[in-house]
Design a protein around this motif. Structure first.
Motif: not given
Length: 255
Positions: A102-109
């Motif tokens: 659920g943290l994907h939108r806050h982590e660098p991709a």
């Protein structure tokens, strides 16, 4: 300005009108509930707001921004998160890793950065793990961090899904039947958790069939019947409405 507003929202499935010209607004802060008989349009409303369904007519606004045509991930970036009637967790992943998804939108991709293990990527991973641990503690599941979801009791899974939804740091959290299938003790835990989420600043809207929980928990209630608004107000106002008593609550509740 309302945090969430729907205007003239309509959804047809073939010849069936599941939601009919609905207007509804959610203010920041209070715990809101949507109730109604089976087939009233509650989950359809949630799916339209989340972007899973496209409305036949009408508009959906988040904080004044029209999101009617936006995909689900864009709505998530505006602060919308939800849970589902049927749990949507990864059974072969630990509690900690489920929350981390659920943290994907806050982590660098960055694929290249991940492959090279850049320091920024490693720092982000450590921060993500720490945040996931904090969220597990928030929902009372720190002891389940390394347990696979497939081995968890149903009541634990319900709280785990809320932790994962909170990982995106939503402003609006929609919970679809959070107490379904729970025993009395587990319902008490969910009640306390929802209050805790709201007290931390996240606006909550829930669909729920447990009227005792709804009446004790929600501050504003929308009642749907056959896709239309039947009533809206405080629990006391809804309980006293004769139309609600006839359609859903039963005369005993109204009395």
């Amino acid at each position: 300005m309302s945090l969430l507003e729907v205007r003239g929202l309509t959804r047809d499935f073939g010849g069936l009108r599941a939601l009919d010209d609905l207007g509804y607004a959610v203010a920041r802060g209070p715990i809101h509930a949507v109730i109604g008989p089976n087939g009233a349009g509650k989950t359809t409303l949630f799916n339209l707001i989340a972007g899973i369904y496209v409305p036949t007519a009408g508009r959906i606004l988040i904080d004044g921004q029209d999101v009617t045509a936006l995909p689900t991930w864009r709505r998530a970036r505006l602060g919308l998160a939800r849970s589902f009637q049927n749990l949507q967790l990864f059974e072969n992943m630990s509690g900690l890793d489920n929350v981390r998804t659920g943290l994907h939108r806050h982590e660098p991709a960055s694929l290249l950065g991940a492959m090279l293990a850049w320091p920024a990527i490693r720092r982000a991973e450590r921060a993500g793990r720490k945040r996931a641990e904090e969220l597990l503690a928030f929902v009372g599941l720190e002891a389940w961090a390394e347990v696979m979801a497939e081995a968890m009791p149903y009541g634990v899974l319900k709280r785990l899904e809320i932790a994962r939804a909170l990982a995106s740091e939503p402003r609006l959290l929609m919970l679809d039947e959070p107490a379904a299938g729970l025993n009395a003790t587990e319902k008490g835990e969910i009640d306390g958790l929802i209050r805790k989420v709201a007290a931390a600043g996240t606006t909550v809207v829930l669909v729920e069939h447990d009227m005792k929980l709804v009446m004790n928990l929600a501050e504003r209630i929308l009642v749907l019947d056959h896709g239309r608004r039947l009533a809206e107000g405080t629990p006391a106002e809804v309980r006293a409405d004769p139309a609600v008593a006839r359609a859903y609550l039963g005369t005993g509740h109204a009395a």
